[in-house]
Design an enzyme around this catalytic site. Structure first.
Site, PDB file in Angstrom:
ATOM      1  N   LYS A 110     -25.881   5.642   0.513  1.00  0.00           N
ATOM      2  CA  LYS A 110     -25.590   6.462  -0.662  1.00  0.00           C
ATOM      3  C   LYS A 110     -25.452   5.612  -1.921  1.00  0.00           C
ATOM      4  O   LYS A 110     -24.804   5.999  -2.888  1.00  0.00           O
ATOM      5  CB  LYS A 110     -24.304   7.266  -0.430  1.00  0.00           C
ATOM      6  CG  LYS A 110     -24.405   8.259   0.724  1.00  0.00           C
ATOM      7  CD  LYS A 110     -23.107   9.047   0.895  1.00  0.00           C
ATOM      8  CE  LYS A 110     -23.235  10.045   2.037  1.00  0.00           C
ATOM      9  NZ  LYS A 110     -21.971  10.815   2.230  1.00  0.00           N
ATOM     10  N   TYR A 126       0.841  -1.200   0.000  1.00  0.00           N
ATOM     11  CA  TYR A 126       0.000   0.000   0.000  1.00  0.00           C
ATOM     12  C   TYR A 126       0.876   1.250   0.000  1.00  0.00           C
ATOM     13  O   TYR A 126       1.618   1.512   0.960  1.00  0.00           O
ATOM     14  CB  TYR A 126      -0.931   0.019   1.208  1.00  0.00           C
ATOM     15  CG  TYR A 126      -1.894  -1.139   1.306  1.00  0.00           C
ATOM     16  CD1 TYR A 126      -2.176  -1.954   0.203  1.00  0.00           C
ATOM     17  CD2 TYR A 126      -2.523  -1.440   2.498  1.00  0.00           C
ATOM     18  CE1 TYR A 126      -3.060  -3.011   0.301  1.00  0.00           C
ATOM     19  CE2 TYR A 126      -3.414  -2.497   2.605  1.00  0.00           C
ATOM     20  CZ  TYR A 126      -3.670  -3.281   1.502  1.00  0.00           C
ATOM     21  OH  TYR A 126      -4.542  -4.339   1.605  1.00  0.00           O
ATOM     22  N   PRO A 182     -16.807  -5.261   2.581  1.00  0.00           N
ATOM     23  CA  PRO A 182     -18.176  -5.593   3.001  1.00  0.00           C
ATOM     24  C   PRO A 182     -19.230  -4.600   2.527  1.00  0.00           C
ATOM     25  O   PRO A 182     -20.412  -4.927   2.505  1.00  0.00           O
ATOM     26  CB  PRO A 182     -18.089  -5.596   4.532  1.00  0.00           C
ATOM     27  CG  PRO A 182     -16.949  -4.661   4.840  1.00  0.00           C
ATOM     28  CD  PRO A 182     -15.957  -4.886   3.735  1.00  0.00           C
ATOM     29  N   ALA A 187     -19.172  -3.316  -0.541  1.00  0.00           N
ATOM     30  CA  ALA A 187     -19.288  -3.479  -1.995  1.00  0.00           C
ATOM     31  C   ALA A 187     -19.128  -2.145  -2.727  1.00  0.00           C
ATOM     32  O   ALA A 187     -19.989  -1.730  -3.510  1.00  0.00           O
ATOM     33  CB  ALA A 187     -20.614  -4.141  -2.365  1.00  0.00           C
ATOM     34  N   LYS A 188     -18.003  -1.480  -2.447  1.00  0.00           N
ATOM     35  CA  LYS A 188     -17.673  -0.201  -3.103  1.00  0.00           C
ATOM     36  C   LYS A 188     -18.758   0.853  -2.908  1.00  0.00           C
ATOM     37  O   LYS A 188     -19.025   1.675  -3.783  1.00  0.00           O
ATOM     38  CB  LYS A 188     -17.387  -0.411  -4.593  1.00  0.00           C
ATOM     39  CG  LYS A 188     -16.146  -1.256  -4.849  1.00  0.00           C
ATOM     40  CD  LYS A 188     -15.809  -1.327  -6.330  1.00  0.00           C
ATOM     41  CE  LYS A 188     -14.503  -2.085  -6.533  1.00  0.00           C
ATOM     42  NZ  LYS A 188     -14.126  -2.173  -7.968  1.00  0.00           N
ATOM     43  N   GLY A 189     -19.385   0.827  -1.733  1.00  0.00           N
ATOM     44  CA  GLY A 189     -20.382   1.830  -1.401  1.00  0.00           C
ATOM     45  C   GLY A 189     -21.793   1.490  -1.820  1.00  0.00           C
ATOM     46  O   GLY A 189     -22.743   2.209  -1.476  1.00  0.00           O
ATOM     47  N   LEU A 190     -21.975   0.380  -2.554  1.00  0.00           N
ATOM     48  CA  LEU A 190     -23.307  -0.008  -2.991  1.00  0.00           C
ATOM     49  C   LEU A 190     -24.189  -0.461  -1.828  1.00  0.00           C
ATOM     50  O   LEU A 190     -25.416  -0.394  -1.905  1.00  0.00           O
ATOM     51  CB  LEU A 190     -23.226  -1.121  -4.041  1.00  0.00           C
ATOM     52  CG  LEU A 190     -22.680  -0.688  -5.408  1.00  0.00           C
ATOM     53  CD1 LEU A 190     -22.353  -1.911  -6.252  1.00  0.00           C
ATOM     54  CD2 LEU A 190     -23.687   0.210  -6.126  1.00  0.00           C
ATOM     55  N   LEU A 191     -23.558  -0.914  -0.761  1.00  0.00           N
ATOM     56  CA  LEU A 191     -24.306  -1.355   0.413  1.00  0.00           C
ATOM     57  C   LEU A 191     -24.246  -0.299   1.513  1.00  0.00           C
ATOM     58  O   LEU A 191     -24.053  -0.593   2.692  1.00  0.00           O
ATOM     59  CB  LEU A 191     -23.765  -2.702   0.908  1.00  0.00           C
ATOM     60  CG  LEU A 191     -23.996  -3.867  -0.051  1.00  0.00           C
ATOM     61  CD1 LEU A 191     -23.285  -5.123   0.422  1.00  0.00           C
ATOM     62  CD2 LEU A 191     -25.498  -4.140  -0.237  1.00  0.00           C
ATOM     63  N   THR A 192     -24.417   0.937   1.111  1.00  0.00           N
ATOM     64  CA  THR A 192     -24.548   2.055   2.048  1.00  0.00           C
ATOM     65  C   THR A 192     -25.790   2.846   1.647  1.00  0.00           C
ATOM     66  O   THR A 192     -26.393   2.608   0.596  1.00  0.00           O
ATOM     67  CB  THR A 192     -23.327   2.990   2.014  1.00  0.00           C
ATOM     68  OG1 THR A 192     -23.306   3.699   0.764  1.00  0.00           O
ATOM     69  CG2 THR A 192     -22.025   2.217   2.179  1.00  0.00           C
TER      70      THR A 192
END
Length: 301
Positions: free
Chosen positions: A207, A51, A198, A200-205
């Site tokens: 927004k 990183y 967890p 999923a790139k913000g899809l499970l928020t």
């Protein structure tokens, strides 16, 4: 925050950890995110030598130095970067891993690593030699335990059969349920899953609408997601973030989940979500019925 035992180790890790890859290259900002994680009960911090070509480890080490005995520190090795720091190659050799750990220890400002992970792996590696490297490091007291970060079924099987790993890091979420195929086998070997991605790139928020794009996500098309995500949001009565985190934590095979964070607010939201009520059995089954149970197609034998 509640803690769970990681595999058969004596490492008790917070149910939500901090995936440090997203901390960025501003030291002050990175340290403020880490401080927020500590404040909200996170004790598991997961970085890697790759990183930002070691800079991430330096930031993590500096921020956690005074709390070293209170936290579980994890990093990874196997990606050997070039002198120009503009690319890397894979190297799982014993010689390289035993050299890499010395550099990680220096950057992390510590004399031991709680969990040292192979950052990938292929079936073509000399796996016996790689395992020997990690076992040597345990005997030398430089690491306490080791694991792998891999989604390849054939690699995972080899390490379960041959090594004393305590964890396998895999991308895991309600939208990427592929690891569930291996939970029974991992349980049989007393090995925990560390779940990355967890959200999923913000899809499970909450927004999620702003995160949709024409590429979709894994095997989901954009249109499928547009239909599915409102149903997910409505299923449990929890927020989307709470649903995402509580779904992963419903699985006892999961030792911890490590969402990344580039803002303090994201850390705080993830920690609050970990304190939400657990999903009921009925809610859990209903969410599984809504979503796909795909399998890894490659690297199976």
């Amino acid at each position: 925050m509640k803690k769970r035992q990681l595999g058969t180790s004596d490492l008790m890790v917070s149910e939500v950890g901090l995936g440090c890859m997203s901390l960025g290259t501003d030291k002050e900002q990175a340290e403020s995110i880490i401080d927020a994680a500590l404040h909200d009960g996170i004790n598991y911090f997961d970085t890697a030598d790759l990183y930002d070509f070691g800079l991430n480890e330096e930031f993590v080490g500096a921020a956690l130095k005074k709390k070293r005995k209170e936290i579980i520190l994890a990093t990874k090795a196997g990606n050997r970067w070039n002198e120009a720091k503009d690319g890397w190659t894979w190297d799982a050799s014993k010689a390289y891993i035993k050299e890499a750990v010395k550099h990680s220890l220096k950057r992390l400002k510590t004399d031991y690593i709680d969990l040292y992970q192979l950052h990938g792996g292929t079936i073509e590696d000399n796996i016996d030699e790689t395992i020997e490297a990690f076992e040597d490091l345990k005997k030398e007291g430089l690491i306490r335990y080791y694991g792998i970060s891999s989604i390849r079924p054939n690699v995972i099987k080899q390490y379960l059969e041959k090594s004393s790993i305590v964890s396998v890091m895999m991308q895991y979420s309600l939208l990427d349920r592929r690891p569930e195929e291996w939970f029974s086998l991992l349980n049989d070997h007393g090995v925990s899953v560390i779940g990355r991605g967890p959200m999923a790139k913000g899809l499970l928020t909450d927004k999620w609408e702003t995160k949709l794009n024409e590429k979709g996500y894994l095997s989901y098309s954009e249109e499928e997601l547009r239909r599915l995500l409102p149903q997910v949001a409505a299923e449990s009565g929890l927020t989307m973030t709470e649903t995402a985190i509580q779904y992963c934590l419903k699985q006892q095979t999961v030792g911890t989940i490590v969402p990344g964070a580039s803002k303090i607010e994201q850390v705080q939201a993830n920690c609050r979500a970990s304190e939400a009520r657990p999903l009921s059995g009925e809610e859990f089954v209903a969410l599984q019925a809504l979503t796909k149970f795909d399998k890894y197609e490659g690297h199976r034998e």
